[in-house]
Motif scaffolding. Structure first.
Motif, PDB file in Angstrom:
ATOM      1  N   ASP A  11       1.223  12.780  -3.416  1.00 35.07           N
ATOM      2  CA  ASP A  11       1.921  13.156  -4.648  1.00 35.07           C
ATOM      3  C   ASP A  11       1.211  12.611  -5.884  1.00 35.07           C
ATOM      4  N   SER A  12       0.749  11.383  -5.818  1.00 41.94           N
ATOM      5  CA  SER A  12       0.029  10.794  -6.949  1.00 41.94           C
ATOM      6  C   SER A  12      -1.285  11.533  -7.203  1.00 41.94           C
ATOM      7  N   THR A  13      -1.962  11.914  -6.129  1.00 39.94           N
ATOM      8  CA  THR A  13      -3.219  12.652  -6.268  1.00 39.94           C
ATOM      9  C   THR A  13      -2.984  13.999  -6.930  1.00 39.94           C
ATOM     10  N   ILE A  14      -1.911  14.683  -6.552  1.00 39.91           N
ATOM     11  CA  ILE A  14      -1.584  15.978  -7.148  1.00 39.91           C
ATOM     12  C   ILE A  14      -1.294  15.814  -8.636  1.00 39.91           C
ATOM     13  N   VAL A  15      -0.558  14.762  -8.995  1.00 39.20           N
ATOM     14  CA  VAL A  15      -0.244  14.509 -10.406  1.00 39.20           C
ATOM     15  C   VAL A  15      -1.520  14.248 -11.203  1.00 39.20           C
ATOM     16  N   VAL A  16      -2.425  13.460 -10.665  1.00 43.73           N
ATOM     17  CA  VAL A  16      -3.669  13.140 -11.367  1.00 43.73           C
ATOM     18  C   VAL A  16      -4.525  14.396 -11.544  1.00 43.73           C
ATOM     19  N   ILE A  17      -4.643  15.209 -10.511  1.00 42.54           N
ATOM     20  CA  ILE A  17      -5.439  16.437 -10.607  1.00 42.54           C
ATOM     21  C   ILE A  17      -4.820  17.394 -11.619  1.00 42.54           C
ATOM     22  N   TRP A  39       0.832  -1.185   0.000  1.00 40.95           N
ATOM     23  CA  TRP A  39       0.000   0.000   0.000  1.00 40.95           C
ATOM     24  C   TRP A  39       0.874   1.244   0.000  1.00 40.95           C
ATOM     25  N   PRO A  40       0.450   2.310  -0.681  1.00 42.93           N
ATOM     26  CA  PRO A  40       1.269   3.523  -0.733  1.00 42.93           C
ATOM     27  C   PRO A  40       1.284   4.242   0.610  1.00 42.93           C
ATOM     28  N   THR A  41       2.378   4.967   0.826  1.00 35.06           N
ATOM     29  CA  THR A  41       2.447   5.805   2.024  1.00 35.06           C
ATOM     30  C   THR A  41       1.606   7.056   1.781  1.00 35.06           C
ATOM     31  N   TRP A  42       1.377   7.830   2.848  1.00 33.67           N
ATOM     32  CA  TRP A  42       0.579   9.049   2.695  1.00 33.67           C
ATOM     33  C   TRP A  42       1.258  10.032   1.747  1.00 33.67           C
ATOM     34  N   THR A  43       2.583  10.092   1.781  1.00 32.76           N
ATOM     35  CA  THR A  43       3.309  11.005   0.887  1.00 32.76           C
ATOM     36  C   THR A  43       3.136  10.578  -0.570  1.00 32.76           C
ATOM     37  N   GLU A  44       3.286   9.277  -0.838  1.00 20.48           N
ATOM     38  CA  GLU A  44       3.092   8.778  -2.198  1.00 20.48           C
ATOM     39  C   GLU A  44       1.660   9.008  -2.673  1.00 20.48           C
ATOM     40  N   LEU A  45       0.708   8.786  -1.788  1.00 14.42           N
ATOM     41  CA  LEU A  45      -0.697   8.979  -2.133  1.00 14.42           C
ATOM     42  C   LEU A  45      -0.980  10.446  -2.458  1.00 14.42           C
TER      43      LEU A  45
END
Length: 67
Positions: free
Chosen positions: A32-38, A24-30
């Protein structure tokens, strides 16, 4: 005939086992990935809007010339 309750219990047991194996991703990875998707969605939306507006203007200009 198979017992549907046993099959369901086996299915959920295997599902839980597989989910425990997952990384499972860490909160930081989650985050960062959310920012990239948005950001990607905003850029794609902006590109689509500009393309749509440009093509609308081209078509309207062409139809004015034809009339």
């Amino acid at each position: 005939m198979k017992n549907p309750f046993r099959s369901t219990r086996v299915f959920f047991g295997e599902m839980i086992g597989e989910l425990q194996k997952a990384t499972w991703p860490t909160w930081t990875e989650l985050r960062d990935s959310t920012i990239v998707v948005i950001a990607a969605a905003l850029i794609l939306g902006l590109f689509t809007s500009i393309s749509d507006f440009s093509l609308l203007e081209v078509v309207q200009t062409f139809t004015r010339w034809v009339r």
